[in-house]
Write an enzyme that holds these catalytic residues in place. Structure first.
Site, PDB file in Angstrom:
ATOM      1  N   HIS A 124      -2.691 -10.808  11.607  1.00  0.00           N
ATOM      2  CA  HIS A 124      -2.053  -9.552  11.072  1.00  0.00           C
ATOM      3  C   HIS A 124      -2.295  -8.786  12.376  1.00  0.00           C
ATOM      4  CE1 HIS A 124      -1.680  -5.479   9.648  1.00  0.00           C
ATOM      5  NE2 HIS A 124      -3.162  -5.320  10.066  1.00  0.00           N
ATOM      6  N   CYS A 163      -3.523  -4.007   4.147  1.00  0.00           N
ATOM      7  CA  CYS A 163      -2.718  -5.016   4.926  1.00  0.00           C
ATOM      8  C   CYS A 163      -3.136  -6.436   4.307  1.00  0.00           C
ATOM      9  CB  CYS A 163      -2.869  -4.890   6.259  1.00  0.00           C
ATOM     10  SG  CYS A 163      -2.353  -3.214   6.870  1.00  0.00           S
ATOM     11  N   GLU A 216       0.777  -1.302  -0.015  1.00  0.00           N
ATOM     12  CA  GLU A 216      -0.062   0.029   0.238  1.00  0.00           C
ATOM     13  C   GLU A 216       0.752   1.187  -0.131  1.00  0.00           C
ATOM     14  OE1 GLU A 216      -1.862  -1.225   3.981  1.00  0.00           O
ATOM     15  OE2 GLU A 216      -1.422   1.113   4.200  1.00  0.00           O
TER      16      GLU A 216
END
Lengths: 82, 418
Positions: free
Chosen positions: B249, B115, B83
């Protein structure tokens, strides 16, 4: 379940998740962030309140209220819709 | 029989400099209780001559160096997942492919979904291998992200203060193929959940915006629903007993802890003491490296996998549950098998030792970097970078063989190995 009972459940969850608040008065006009409740605790309070009320909602649908009273209004409206 | 597929080799690159997050919190006068809640120690900070390409190449090069010429020639796809893009058209993967000296018979492209990008890239590679259209082919998947925003003044720094302690930098490179030493993917064992939500975003090349509460809520919803989708597909799946370890994550450790608690409450109504013990046992090891680089966005779930391979004690093969979330939003729960042999390979990479060698920035050095005076901005045509912003970091890099960004010539990024 009426709106004030829902508010009482939410306030009860605030006290359970953040015992440090002690006997400090908490009302519908209070915002959790202003009480010093962090974001992880805030989400836990919402999750526990939903469970206690018997509502199964995506968490994102509880986003937006600016204080505990508005959160109670929102959950009350959701409960009456189900 | 379904063929074996997954991650053959993996490396994490956590930059050349880092900052002590506790010092930062003290410096910014942030609540120390909040700092403890982050479960973070250090964060990686990019120097002006580091960008998503240099991070990607520095993560991947040790993997390529360990392969034979014949093996390298079978890399037929390079996917960059980020990103932190540097161009609307040209993908990072073209630069990465060039500086790694890979062959021309290669698909080069980039994937974006906040993400979640690294997992999207991995699944793309896994399905390429499983398709059998090019037997024996490998793919190189690199998740590379860094947070470096244009903070013009004190007000901008203040506005960013909420996410500053956890914003990190890092790249994870993975060779994907049919001899998956590091993580053997369970084919077909995955679950997704995605929906449109404006939780966090990067609306411009140097800006980030978002709502921490909404992002946390979307993460929690996705964690539960992606897992339920996984369980719908996988007979007998049980969150509590199917996975010896987990890697989620990790924007910061506290968020993972919250998501785990949410899931254990929703699925099992588990009591707090059981949840705490389960978190420490199954998720604790995955925080090993994330605590030292900060949020690495697309790569963070694999930074978690590397951390657990580094620090968990594996007696034999065991299953890992992985959860990836990208704001906006899309998520996936998937699984695979790790082994003591894969653990030996990962540990031999010496990721922890490399992180130890990073320069520890003083607050003065950090704030100098934050002003970003030497940083090349999106859309800049020509530039030469003076590498002397923090002389000690530059000096330490010499002779390491790492890639650095020299400057721009007609929008073309110029790099060299030092």
């Amino acid at each position: 379940m009426d709106r004030d009972s829902i508010l009482a459940i939410i306030i009860g969850q605030v006290r359970e998740v953040v015992p440090d608040l002690g006997a400090q008065p908490i009302s519908g006009g209070d915002a959790m962030a202003d009480l010093g409740v962090n974001s992880i605790e805030r989400s836990e309070i919402v999750m526990n309140s939903l469970e206690a009320i018997g509502l199964d909602l995506p968490m994102v649908q509880t986003h937006g209220p600016r204080n505990l009273g508005e959160l109670a209004d929102l959950l009350h409206a959701k409960l009456n819709r189900t | 029989m379904v063929m074996a597929v997954g991650i053959e080799d993996l490396n994490v690159y956590g930059g050349s400099a880092c900052l002590d997050v506790r010092e930062l919190c003290v410096h910014r006068d942030l609540d120390i209780a909040r700092f403890e809640n982050l479960l973070m120690r250090e964060k990686a900070v990019a120097l002006p001559y580091e960008d998503p390409v240099s991070f990607a190449v520095n993560a991947a090069k040790p993997l390529l160096d360990a392969m034979s010429e014949a093996e390298r020639a079978r890399i037929e796809m390079v996917v960059t997942c980020t990103e932190s893009g540097i161009d609307f058209g040209k993908s990072l993967s073209t630069y990465v492919h060039h500086y790694l000296g890979l062959g021309g018979n290669c698909r080069l492209f980039e994937i974006k979904q906040a993400c979640y990008s690294g997992t999207a890239g991995l699944q793309m590679a896994v399905n390429f291998v499983l398709s059998g259209t090019s037997p024996g082919a490998k793919a190189l998947v690199i998740a590379t992200d860094l947070s470096r925003f244009a903070l013009a003044d004190a007000a901008a720094i203040q506005e960013w203060a909420y996410s500053e302690p956890s914003s990190g930098a890092g790249a994870v490179a993975m060779v994907v193929g049919d001899t998956p030493h590091v993580l053997q993917i369970d084919p077909g064992a995955y679950g997704n959940h995605g929906f449109e939500v404006m939780d966090t975003c990067r609306p411009g090349p140097d800006t980030e915006a978002g709502d921490a509460d909404l992002s946390l809520m979307a993460y929690l919803d996705c964690c539960e629903r992606a897992y339920r989708d996984y369980a719908r597909r996988v007979d007998g799946a049980d969150f509590r007993s199917s996975f010896a370890y987990l890697s989620f994550h990790t924007p910061f450790g506290g968020m993972v802890k919250g998501a785990h608690r949410h899931l254990m409450r929703k699925l099992y109504k588990a009591p707090p003491a059981e949840i705490e013990a389960d978190f420490n046992r199954r998720l604790g090891p995955s925080l090993t490296f994330g605590q030292r680089v900060g949020n690495t966005a697309g790569g963070s779930v694999f930074v978690g996998l590397a951390g657990l391979l580094e620090s968990a004690e594996l007696a034999g093969p065991c299953r890992v549950g992985m959860f990836s979330y990208g704001s906006g939003c899309c998520s996936e729960f998937f699984s695979g098998v790790i082994t003591p042999e894969g653990q030996r390979r990962l540990r031999a990479r010496g990721i922890g030792a490399e992180l130890d060698r990073r320069h520890r920035l003083s607050m003065e050095e950090y704030e100098l970097l934050l002003r970003g005076e030497q940083v090349i901005r999106f859309g800049q045509r020509d530039a030469t970078i003076d590498p002397g912003t923090v002389p000690a970091v530059w000096a330490a890099l010499q002779g390491t063989g790492r890639l650095v960004l020299d400057g721009m010539a007609g929008y073309h990024r110029q790099y060299r190995f030092v």
